[in-house]
Structure formats: C-alpha cells, structure tokens
Scaffold this motif. Structure first.
Motif, PDB file in Angstrom:
ATOM      1  N   ASN A  25       0.764  -3.356 -16.600  1.00  0.00           N
ATOM      2  CA  ASN A  25       1.317  -2.475 -15.661  1.00  0.00           C
ATOM      3  C   ASN A  25       0.828  -2.666 -14.346  1.00  0.00           C
ATOM      4  OD1 ASN A  25       2.380  -0.878 -18.001  1.00  0.00           O
ATOM      5  ND2 ASN A  25       0.223  -0.067 -18.328  1.00  0.00           N
ATOM      6  N   LEU A  82       3.285  -4.937 -11.236  1.00  0.00           N
ATOM      7  CA  LEU A  82       4.476  -5.654 -10.886  1.00  0.00           C
ATOM      8  C   LEU A  82       4.323  -6.931 -10.486  1.00  0.00           C
ATOM      9  CD1 LEU A  82       6.391  -2.520  -9.534  1.00  0.00           C
ATOM     10  CD2 LEU A  82       6.589  -3.411 -11.700  1.00  0.00           C
ATOM     11  N   THR A 105       4.459  -8.984 -13.746  1.00  0.00           N
ATOM     12  CA  THR A 105       5.771  -9.026 -14.234  1.00  0.00           C
ATOM     13  C   THR A 105       6.767  -9.786 -13.314  1.00  0.00           C
ATOM     14  OG1 THR A 105       6.485  -6.954 -13.127  1.00  0.00           O
ATOM     15  CG2 THR A 105       5.463  -6.663 -15.152  1.00  0.00           C
ATOM     16  N   LYS A 106       6.512  -9.934 -11.866  1.00  0.00           N
ATOM     17  CA  LYS A 106       7.459 -10.603 -11.257  1.00  0.00           C
ATOM     18  C   LYS A 106       7.203 -12.303 -11.519  1.00  0.00           C
ATOM     19  CE  LYS A 106       7.953 -10.554  -6.706  1.00  0.00           C
ATOM     20  NZ  LYS A 106       7.299 -10.024  -5.287  1.00  0.00           N
ATOM     21  N   GLU A 144       8.555 -13.063 -14.979  1.00  0.00           N
ATOM     22  CA  GLU A 144      10.019 -13.364 -14.750  1.00  0.00           C
ATOM     23  C   GLU A 144      10.403 -14.864 -14.200  1.00  0.00           C
ATOM     24  OE1 GLU A 144      13.247 -10.191 -13.620  1.00  0.00           O
ATOM     25  OE2 GLU A 144      12.096 -10.890 -11.593  1.00  0.00           O
ATOM     26  N   ARG A 181      -2.295   7.053   0.437  1.00  0.00           N
ATOM     27  CA  ARG A 181      -2.226   8.264   0.052  1.00  0.00           C
ATOM     28  C   ARG A 181      -3.397   8.927   0.521  1.00  0.00           C
ATOM     29  NH1 ARG A 181      -0.032  12.505  -1.904  1.00  0.00           N
ATOM     30  NH2 ARG A 181      -1.323  13.672  -3.386  1.00  0.00           N
ATOM     31  N   ALA A 234      -2.667  10.231   3.953  1.00  0.00           N
ATOM     32  CA  ALA A 234      -1.662  11.398   3.772  1.00  0.00           C
ATOM     33  C   ALA A 234      -2.622  12.530   3.597  1.00  0.00           C
ATOM     34  CB  ALA A 234      -0.690  11.140   2.852  1.00  0.00           C
ATOM     35  N   TYR A 287       9.231   0.718  -0.057  1.00  0.00           N
ATOM     36  CA  TYR A 287       9.632   2.200  -0.097  1.00  0.00           C
ATOM     37  C   TYR A 287       8.324   3.111  -0.040  1.00  0.00           C
ATOM     38  CZ  TYR A 287      13.253  -0.246  -2.509  1.00  0.00           C
ATOM     39  OH  TYR A 287      14.091  -1.199  -2.787  1.00  0.00           O
ATOM     40  N   LEU A 288       7.204   2.749   0.395  1.00  0.00           N
ATOM     41  CA  LEU A 288       6.188   3.776   0.729  1.00  0.00           C
ATOM     42  C   LEU A 288       6.397   4.433   1.998  1.00  0.00           C
ATOM     43  CD1 LEU A 288       3.274   1.400  -0.530  1.00  0.00           C
ATOM     44  CD2 LEU A 288       4.261   3.166  -1.851  1.00  0.00           C
ATOM     45  N   ASN A 289       5.616   5.478   2.371  1.00  0.00           N
ATOM     46  CA  ASN A 289       6.035   6.140   3.401  1.00  0.00           C
ATOM     47  C   ASN A 289       4.321   6.216   3.915  1.00  0.00           C
ATOM     48  OD1 ASN A 289       8.635   6.841   3.169  1.00  0.00           O
ATOM     49  ND2 ASN A 289       7.745   8.204   1.872  1.00  0.00           N
ATOM     50  N   LEU A 312      11.530  -6.721 -16.918  1.00  0.00           N
ATOM     51  CA  LEU A 312      10.338  -6.670 -16.801  1.00  0.00           C
ATOM     52  C   LEU A 312       9.979  -5.696 -15.574  1.00  0.00           C
ATOM     53  CD1 LEU A 312       9.278 -10.389 -17.340  1.00  0.00           C
ATOM     54  CD2 LEU A 312       8.327  -8.348 -18.573  1.00  0.00           C
ATOM     55  N   ASN A 313      10.163  -5.955 -14.590  1.00  0.00           N
ATOM     56  CA  ASN A 313       9.815  -5.432 -13.359  1.00  0.00           C
ATOM     57  C   ASN A 313       9.972  -3.875 -13.289  1.00  0.00           C
ATOM     58  OD1 ASN A 313       8.836  -7.728 -12.107  1.00  0.00           O
ATOM     59  ND2 ASN A 313      10.942  -8.246 -11.767  1.00  0.00           N
ATOM     60  N   ASP A 314       9.649  -3.341 -14.225  1.00  0.00           N
ATOM     61  CA  ASP A 314       9.807  -1.596 -14.557  1.00  0.00           C
ATOM     62  C   ASP A 314       8.535  -1.159 -15.259  1.00  0.00           C
ATOM     63  OD1 ASP A 314      10.632   1.002 -15.286  1.00  0.00           O
ATOM     64  OD2 ASP A 314      12.444   0.531 -14.654  1.00  0.00           O
ATOM     65  N   LEU A 315       7.753  -0.365 -14.550  1.00  0.00           N
ATOM     66  CA  LEU A 315       6.592   0.092 -15.436  1.00  0.00           C
ATOM     67  C   LEU A 315       6.736   0.892 -16.297  1.00  0.00           C
ATOM     68  CD1 LEU A 315       4.298   0.482 -11.933  1.00  0.00           C
ATOM     69  CD2 LEU A 315       4.228  -1.342 -13.484  1.00  0.00           C
ATOM     70  N   HIS A 344      18.808  -2.067  -6.782  1.00  0.00           N
ATOM     71  CA  HIS A 344      17.725  -1.685  -7.541  1.00  0.00           C
ATOM     72  C   HIS A 344      17.745  -0.154  -7.730  1.00  0.00           C
ATOM     73  CE1 HIS A 344      15.821  -5.578  -7.936  1.00  0.00           C
ATOM     74  NE2 HIS A 344      16.294  -5.609  -6.828  1.00  0.00           N
ATOM     75  N   GLU A 346      15.578   2.270  -6.779  1.00  0.00           N
ATOM     76  CA  GLU A 346      14.992   2.581  -5.509  1.00  0.00           C
ATOM     77  C   GLU A 346      16.131   2.417  -4.240  1.00  0.00           C
ATOM     78  OE1 GLU A 346      13.459   0.297  -7.173  1.00  0.00           O
ATOM     79  OE2 GLU A 346      11.667   1.183  -7.923  1.00  0.00           O
ATOM     80  N   ASP A 347      16.587   1.316  -4.386  1.00  0.00           N
ATOM     81  CA  ASP A 347      17.780   1.121  -3.273  1.00  0.00           C
ATOM     82  C   ASP A 347      18.767   2.333  -3.333  1.00  0.00           C
ATOM     83  OD1 ASP A 347      16.376  -0.786  -2.395  1.00  0.00           O
ATOM     84  OD2 ASP A 347      17.626  -2.339  -3.366  1.00  0.00           O
ATOM     85  N   ILE A 392      11.854   7.615  -5.795  1.00  0.00           N
ATOM     86  CA  ILE A 392      11.070   6.880  -4.988  1.00  0.00           C
ATOM     87  C   ILE A 392      11.993   6.623  -3.566  1.00  0.00           C
ATOM     88  CG2 ILE A 392       9.990   4.803  -4.646  1.00  0.00           C
ATOM     89  CD1 ILE A 392       8.700   5.018  -7.313  1.00  0.00           C
ATOM     90  N   ILE A 395      12.713   9.866  -1.800  1.00  0.00           N
ATOM     91  CA  ILE A 395      11.682  10.421  -0.797  1.00  0.00           C
ATOM     92  C   ILE A 395      11.464   9.640   0.513  1.00  0.00           C
ATOM     93  CG2 ILE A 395       9.047  10.440  -0.696  1.00  0.00           C
ATOM     94  CD1 ILE A 395       8.926  11.528  -3.209  1.00  0.00           C
ATOM     95  N   ARG A 396      11.972   8.188   0.199  1.00  0.00           N
ATOM     96  CA  ARG A 396      11.687   7.053   1.200  1.00  0.00           C
ATOM     97  C   ARG A 396      13.040   7.621   2.450  1.00  0.00           C
ATOM     98  NH1 ARG A 396       9.380   4.256   4.875  1.00  0.00           N
ATOM     99  NH2 ARG A 396      10.859   2.606   5.821  1.00  0.00           N
ATOM    100  N   ALA A 440      11.787  10.578   4.187  1.00  0.00           N
ATOM    101  CA  ALA A 440      10.951  10.328   5.251  1.00  0.00           C
ATOM    102  C   ALA A 440      11.711   9.503   6.787  1.00  0.00           C
ATOM    103  CB  ALA A 440       9.990   9.424   4.820  1.00  0.00           C
ATOM    104  N   TYR A 468       6.632   7.871 -13.888  1.00  0.00           N
ATOM    105  CA  TYR A 468       6.240   6.624 -13.483  1.00  0.00           C
ATOM    106  C   TYR A 468       5.022   6.305 -12.998  1.00  0.00           C
ATOM    107  CZ  TYR A 468       8.124   1.998 -11.841  1.00  0.00           C
ATOM    108  OH  TYR A 468       8.311   0.720 -11.464  1.00  0.00           O
ATOM    109  N   LEU A 527       3.365   5.520 -10.668  1.00  0.00           N
ATOM    110  CA  LEU A 527       2.827   5.387  -9.185  1.00  0.00           C
ATOM    111  C   LEU A 527       3.199   6.679  -8.776  1.00  0.00           C
ATOM    112  CD1 LEU A 527       3.992   1.918  -8.002  1.00  0.00           C
ATOM    113  CD2 LEU A 527       1.807   3.033  -7.948  1.00  0.00           C
ATOM    114  N   LEU A 587       2.646   8.811  -4.396  1.00  0.00           N
ATOM    115  CA  LEU A 587       3.490   8.722  -3.468  1.00  0.00           C
ATOM    116  C   LEU A 587       3.284   9.835  -2.300  1.00  0.00           C
ATOM    117  CD1 LEU A 587       6.784   8.492  -5.766  1.00  0.00           C
ATOM    118  CD2 LEU A 587       5.780   6.690  -4.505  1.00  0.00           C
ATOM    119  N   ASN A 588       3.931   9.783  -1.243  1.00  0.00           N
ATOM    120  CA  ASN A 588       3.784  10.910  -0.347  1.00  0.00           C
ATOM    121  C   ASN A 588       5.147  11.468   0.133  1.00  0.00           C
ATOM    122  OD1 ASN A 588       1.112  10.332   0.284  1.00  0.00           O
ATOM    123  ND2 ASN A 588       1.513   8.503   1.297  1.00  0.00           N
TER     124      ASN A 588
END
Lengths: 345, 345
Positions: free
Chosen positions: A75, A77, A80-81, A84, A264, A267, A294-296, B74-77, B228, B230-231, B260, B263-264, B267, B289, B291, B295-296
């Motif tokens: 768990n 990424l 996992t990257k 991949e 976090r 915030a 994608y974080l804020n 793979l790149n998905d929790l 993706h 998120e995009d 995610i 929310i981005r 912001a 998910y 995370l 998140l904020n």
C-alpha cells in the motif's frame, strides 16, 4: 463448435502427429525444429485447446524465464510504481515477473525468499524491509541466485549489486533549495528503523553543516504505535504546532508520505505552507509520490527516478543471469533526484 | 563451516539415505510417511542446504497450491488493499499467490490469463479491466479453472461467481446523506468505460428519482487524454467553477480518486468544501481510499469493505477448488458500503 481439449504433451503428440521430443523442442524455441515441422505444429495447435504446462516445459530447462521480486509492502505508490517499471522492462525481455510482498513482516519476507528459490526463478530483485529485514535471508538468496538489491541498503550489504537513489545528492539538492528561498529547514525524520530515512537524515545534516547552518532534526521518537508514515508526520507536527513551535519554519520531511501528514497537521492548525508567504511555513518532501500534485497545497519535493531504477535493476539482473555466475565486481548504481517545485515550499 | 549443497531430490535421497519416492511423499505432506522416517528426513534436511524444487515436487500433483490473481493496474491503493487482503487470506490457507497486472492493457490482461493457466494455478481471482477487458479471455479462463470475478462485472458475466460491493446500496446511502444535510448532489461521473462507475451513476439516478429530486450527471465527456482519475475530476470541476457554475452545490464523485481531483479544483478556485458551510460547496467520494483522512479537507465518502471482499473471494475460490468442479450455481456476494463522515461534505 468448441475445440477438442488437450491436457498433456503426450496427448498433443498423438493429436497432431509430431513426436513428443520434437514438441518439447518446439516449446523451448520454435527455431529448434525444422520450419515445416514448426508450421505443422502451429496448424495443429490452432485446431485444439491446449496450454503448455509451465512446470513440465521448464523443469528440465536451465532457465524458467521467471524473475522473482520482493517488495516490503503493497500500500505504497512508490513501490507500485517501481514494480510497474520492473514488470514493463521484464516483459520487454520476455521474462515473467513473480512478485511476493513482505507485508512489513520479516517472517513473511523470509518465506517469500524461500518461495522464489523453490520456484527456480532465474534471478531475484529485492527491496528489503528496514532494520527488521533478516540479512541472512538476503545473503542466502544471493548465494543461490543472481540477485540485485533495490531501493535501500543495509550496511552489511554494501558489497552487493544495488540500484537506488543517490540520497546525498537528492537530499542535498532540496536542502540547498530550501536554504536559498527561505529559512534553513528543520528535518522531520522518522524513527530510525529505515536505511533510506537515515541516509537522508545524514545527508541533510552534512549539507546544512557545509552551508554553515545548524541542523535540527525532529521526529525520531515514535509518537503513535501501529504507525503509518502519514500518521507519523501529522503526530509530530501537531505536537510542535500545538506548542507554538515551528509555525514559520521550513520543514523538510524524510519522505512525501510523512509530508502528506505534515500538511494535514498544518491545515488543522490553520496554517497554509507555501512559497509565496514571506518567511512563513514551508513544507517539502522526498520521492515525488504520485499524489503530490493533487495535495492542497501541491507538494514541493525531490523526485526519485523510479522508472530508471526499475529498468536498471532488470537490465543488471539479466546481465548477471547471462554471465553464468562469472560477473565481475558488484555494480552500485545510484540515480540522481530532481527538484519538483510546486506550491508548498 | 557451510552446509553441503544439494540440488536434486536424487542427491538428497543419497545424502540422507531415504528413497526418492518416500522423499517425494514427505514433500507432498509429512503425514504421508512414518513418523520415524519423517524425523530422519527432517534431521537430514537440517544438515544440508536444499530447497525443494517447486516444479519437480508439484508437477505430478493434482494441486500446485497456487492462486493466480489478475488486477487491472498497480498504481491504485484500492487494488493494493484488495490484493493485501487476498494474500493474507491465502497465506492463512497455505496457498501462494501469483499476481499478474494488466497495466490497463487488454493484450497484457490476456497474456496474464495464459501465464496463470500455464502455471497450473489451482484457481484464479480476476478484477477485470473496464469495457476494454476481453470477455472471451475471462470465459476461457473460467472454463479451464476454478474462477471468481472480483470488483466489477461485465453484463455478459452476470452468471459467474462474483464478489464485490453493492453499489445500489453504497451509492444510495451517500446520495441520501447528501440530500439530508444540504442541496441534492450533482454526480461527477466518468467517461463510460467502467462498469462500476456506470453502476454507481445508475444507482445515483435511481435514488435521486426515488427521493423526488432531479438527477444531474456531469463528467461523462473525456476532457483530457491520457487521463488519470484525479486529472479527470480536476479538469471537469475546473471547467465548471471557471464558468461560475456549481460553486455552492453538493458534488458526489464516482470514486475517491476523482474526488481528490475535485477538491484540488476547488482549492485552485479558492473554494473550501465542507459540511460547516451552510449551503456551500460539498464534495464526497466513493471507496474510502487510504489517503482520504489526510486530504484538506478530509474527504467524506462511503467505504468499500475491501478486506471482506478479498477474504470472501479467497474462501469462495477454495470452495470451488475443493468441490472438484461439482459446485452448484454461481454465488454472487455483494458487501454493503458504510458512510465515513469527514470534513468535505
């Protein structure tokens, strides 16, 4: 109408009228039989439902065309990257990857090593657990198989093929950047059970000292049991902010997952880390975890080149496999990190 | 002094003075040989360096004790959590898991199925790609092996063993919650290439209609290529917010990774979704998910019970394996989702 189903190579030999040894050679490599025979076998195969048995076709072969991979946990990424990029590179070389995960447990890691050996993989790529990893297991694996260590390196295994990141360079780069644009950073470390975190901590201290600043390390105490990296970052900084400390400092985190928790905590205390804020709070990480943008605020970090690490690990392993145990000195490959400037620092 | 290294079962037979067939029975199951003999073999094994060859010991056995798993990427929790629960459950039953990843590519998915068949896995657990998945491949796998489908289900495979989430219930639950605490939600969907996203969209429409509200679906157009999740969420909501739309609405996203991005986007437009804000913007997701809490603002969502899904998939597969092809009707197991109320809605 469904095709007749064939279960063994003997049945197949009868069904398409080609001897069993010839079939066996064909499945090893079609070029090993006459072109006419190969054509006849291919036509025969199209008329029946047959899957060559992996075990039977490979048992007497020198190579299984399998690469075994062990990663410490799923768990995350980053891993996992890395996996991949290993799978893509292995596929391009006609190899199949068998991955075992240690699930953060040295007993499972040891069992994973046994599984790979018992499956006669051609070679193994291992990203070890931290200090809990049993070096004896890795050394035994290495004594039996072509072996490349990835990502993090116990002190006892400095003389082993290794592919990873140059933490002196990567951590130095972001330390220097933070010093250039604001107050010299505090290092938000981790409990010292992880080689990479320790390497980064040492690299931070060295670079700060070199630049004439006093290094400050926090977060080496475990504040929450059963911790994840994010929880650790959040717990350490919540305690600091709650006590009115570090509110306007630059904070360099040991990795991006720690930084996610740090942002976090900010915030929750009404703080927004950023590079605009003159003299205000800044937070930066290490790795370029896929969620950073994608974080804020979006996380400023230094990227590890996971693609290059995965590709190089596979190509080095194939080199060792190809050399039939005659490889030279172990090869240590360290890729450089690159700055990813976003909003948080 | 290092132990003598033994490479084959024949060498082992000579080294410890026990016949090869007896050794073979011992490696199948120590209970198959006399206690005295088992003890002698164990003592012998402790004196030498030997790893039983997986291929040799299992080739003539009915069971390889291998479970094959195929996941779409793979790149998905979400998938790594599912895989973790599968591995833990399989280990507890003495099975080894071989995972192959489709890397979002139907050609690789088909090859993964062939690999699992050629390795004679005892059974397969498959989470298919979306609409790109080749049903013929899945059906062929199912015709040859004990087979359980997980997570998402093509319409053509409604009559296959399946373990997943009850999207009617889970999406209904969060739709109803959003209606109760604020303005009825808009559904931020995905381009319609994914069964689960479509099931959730349909469940949203049904529940909204049932509650007397007009459903509104956005985001079914692909705004960015090479996307993706998120995009996608960020692109769709940036376009809406940029045009001054949806600024004070409740937005239910098809999954948390879309949320995610949503929310981005908020912001970037200076908006903070939250449940405090009377009548203001709210954003919610689906999945829980890992995370979400960091998140904020922390994301309000409806959790899928990935642990239960993984455990049930393994136990159902073992049931089918144990029934020797005599299993009854396919069994469909749908787990309920549960609300996770955090800050964003």
């Amino acid at each position: 109408m469904s095709k007749p189903r064939i279960n063994t190579m003997l049945e197949l030999s009868v069904a398409i009228g080609v001897s069993r040894p010839t079939l066996s050679r064909f499945f090893q490599d079609p070029a090993l039989v006459k072109p006419n025979t190969a054509k006849r076998i291919q036509e025969g195969l199209s008329r029946v439902e047959y899957v060559p048995n992996f075990f039977a076709t490979r048992m007497n072969r020198k190579s299984t065309r399998l690469i075994g991979v062990i990663i410490p946990y799923l768990n995350d990424l980053f891993f996992t990257k890395l996996l991949e990029s290993i799978e893509v590179a292995a596929m391009a070389s006609g190899m199949t990857v068998i991955t075992q995960c240690s699930h953060s447990d040295p007993v499972i890691e040891a069992r994973a090593a046994e599984t790979l050996m018992s499956m006669s993989v051609d070679g193994a790529l291992v990203a070890p657990l931290g200090d809990q990893s049993d070096d004896a297991v890795q050394l035994r694996l290495r004594s039996r198989l072509p072996f490349v260590l990835m990502d993090s390196r116990p002190a006892t295994m400095s003389n082993v093929d290794f592919v990873g990141t140059n933490h002196v360079q990567s951590t130095g780069l972001i330390t220097e950047y933070l010093c250039r644009v604001g107050r010299p950073p505090v290092f938000l470390a981790m409990p010292r059970v992880n080689f990479n975190a320790r390497e980064r901590e040492a690299a931070y201290i060295a670079r700060m000292t070199h630049l004439g600043h006093r290094p400050e390390v926090i977060g080496t105490e475990l504040l929450s049991s059963d911790w994840h990296f994010e929880d650790h970052g959040e717990a350490v900084l919540s305690a600091e902010f709650g006590a009115g400390r570090l509110l306007d400092r630059s904070i360099l985190c040991a990795n991006d997952r720690v930084a996610i928790g740090a942002i976090r905590a900010a915030a929750r205390h009404g703080l927004v880390p950023g590079r605009q804020a003159e003299g205000g709070l800044r937070i930066a990480g290490h790795d370029d975890y896929p969620l950073c943008p994608y974080l804020n605020p979006a996380l400023t970090t230094v990227a590890q080149d996971t693609n290059a690490i995965g590709r190089k690990a596979v190509s080095r392993l194939l080199e060792i496999i190809g050399s039939d145990g005659l490889q030279d000195e172990p090869e240590i490959t360290l890729f450089e990190g690159s700055l990813k400037l976003r909003e948080s620092a």
